[in-house]
Design a protein around this motif. Structure first.
Motif, short mmCIF file in Angstrom:
data_model
loop_
_atom_site.label_atom_id
_atom_site.label_comp_id
_atom_site.label_asym_id
_atom_site.label_seq_id
_atom_site.Cartn_x
_atom_site.Cartn_y
_atom_site.Cartn_z
N GLU A 186 -21.19 -5.16 47.86
CA GLU A 186 -22.62 -5.03 48.16
C GLU A 186 -23.44 -5.72 47.07
OE1 GLU A 186 -22.78 -0.96 50.84
OE2 GLU A 186 -22.74 -0.79 48.68
N ARG A 187 -24.54 -6.33 47.47
CA ARG A 187 -25.39 -7.06 46.53
C ARG A 187 -26.74 -6.37 46.40
NH1 ARG A 187 -21.59 -8.14 44.81
NH2 ARG A 187 -20.33 -10.00 44.85
N GLY A 212 -21.61 -2.75 41.49
CA GLY A 212 -20.59 -2.27 42.43
C GLY A 212 -19.43 -1.63 41.71
N ASP A 260 -29.55 -7.25 48.69
CA ASP A 260 -29.35 -7.10 50.14
C ASP A 260 -29.39 -5.64 50.59
OD1 ASP A 260 -29.01 -9.78 50.42
OD2 ASP A 260 -26.83 -9.72 50.30
N VAL A 261 -29.07 -4.72 49.71
CA VAL A 261 -28.88 -3.33 50.15
C VAL A 261 -30.20 -2.73 50.63
CG1 VAL A 261 -26.84 -2.87 48.78
CG2 VAL A 261 -29.09 -2.53 47.77
N SER A 301 -24.62 -7.70 40.10
CA SER A 301 -24.19 -6.98 41.30
C SER A 301 -22.75 -6.52 41.18
CB SER A 301 -24.33 -7.85 42.54
OG SER A 301 -25.64 -7.83 43.01
N ASP A 358 -18.18 3.72 58.17
CA ASP A 358 -17.83 2.56 57.34
C ASP A 358 -16.36 2.21 57.45
OD1 ASP A 358 -20.39 2.02 55.74
OD2 ASP A 358 -20.13 4.17 55.53
N LYS A 367 -15.88 -2.27 49.93
CA LYS A 367 -17.20 -2.48 50.54
C LYS A 367 -18.30 -2.34 49.47
CE LYS A 367 -20.38 -1.03 54.06
NZ LYS A 367 -20.60 -0.49 55.36
#
Ligand code: SF4
Length: 214
Positions: free
Chosen positions: A158-159, A25, A162-163, A21, A131, A154
Motif C-alpha cells: 500500500e502507498r 508498510g 493512494d490509501v 511508503s 481482503d 497487501k
C-alpha cells in the motif's frame, strides 16, 4: 504528493533508508491487532494459530483484542448465520481504518457444508470487503498463517498517497443488513421495499393493479 525521499549515496545500502511508503508498510504489517472473535469450529484453528506451537506473536500478532475499537483485522472464522451477520457488520464498522478482513474457511467464504441452509448466508463477502480468503474446512493454522502473510503483503504494497483513510471525505460504512421476515434486507433498498409493500399485490409482482368494483 510524491512519497519518494532523497537518500544520500553513503546510506544507499542501509535497509532502513528506503521509500517512506515501504517503511510505513513494514511498520504496519508487523503490528496487526486481530479481533478476538470466533463464530464456529474454524475459530478453534484461529486460537491454535495464536497459541505456543504456531505462535503468531512472531509477527507481532500475539494479542487478540476484545474490542473492535482496538483491532485492525477481523477474521471471519466460521458459519455466518443470518441472525449474526448484522452484528458482524456492526463490529466491522466499529473498527477504525485502516482495517482488513480475512474470510477463514468454507463457511465464511461460501456457506460451506451449510450452503443454502435457511439460516446461513452464502459468503461474508456479500456484506464486507474481504481482503484474503483462506480455503479449508477447517483451514489448518498453517493455512491461516499463509492468509496473514497475504495480508502482510497487501499492507506492504500500500502507498501513502493512494490509501483512502487519509482522504478528506470519510470512508462510507458497510450497510448493516436487517433481519426481516425469513431473510436479510439490505437497507440501501429500503425505499424500493417500502414502495413494493405499499403497492397493490398484483402491481408488486409486475402485473396491472386490480380495479376496484364500482
Ligand atoms: S468451514 Fe468447516 S470447520 Fe470451518 S466453521 Fe465451517 S464447518 Fe466448521
Amino acid at each position: 504528493m510524491s512519497d519518494e525521499i532523497t537518500v544520500p549515496d553513503e546510506l544507499k545500502g542501509n535497509v532502513f533508508i528506503t521509500k517512506l511508503s515501504e517503511l510505513y508498510g513494514w511498520g504496519r504489517k508487523y503490528s496487526l491487532w486481530p479481533m478476538f472473535f470466533g463464530l464456529a469450529c474454524c475459530a478453534i484453528e484461529f486460537m491454535a494459530a495464536a497459541a505456543a506451537r504456531f505462535d503468531t506473536g512472531r509477527w507481532g500478532m500475539d494479542l487478540a483484542r476484545a474490542s473492535p475499537r482496538q483491532a485492525d483485522l477481523i477474521v471471519i472464522s466460521g458459519t455466518v448465520t443470518k441472525k449474526m451477520v448484522p452484528k458482524i457488520v456492526t463490529l466491522y464498522n466499529q473498527m477504525a481504518e485502516p482495517k482488513y478482513v480475512i474470510s477463514m474457511g468454507a463457511c465464511a467464504t461460501g456457506g460451506g457444508p451449510f450452503k443454502e441452509g435457511y439460516n446461513v448466508v452464502s459468503g461474508i463477502d456479500q456484506f464486507l470487503p474481504v481482503d484474503v480468503y483462506v480455503p479449508g474446512c477447517p483451514p489448518t493454522p498453517e493455512g491461516l498463517i499463509a492468509g496473514y502473510m497475504a495480508v502482510h503483503e497487501k499492507i506492504q504494497n500500500e502507498r501513502i498517497n493512494d490509501v483512502p483513510w487519509y482522504e478528506k471525505d470519510p470512508i462510507p460504512k458497510a450497510p448493516v443488513p436487517l433481519l426481516g421476515g425469513p431473510d436479510l434486507i439490505d437497507p440501501r433498498h429500503m425505499d424500493e421495499i417500502r414502495a413494493r409493500v405499499r403497492a397493490p399485490q398484483s402491481a408488486a409482482v409486475g402485473g396491472e393493479p386490480e380495479k376496484e368494483d364500482a
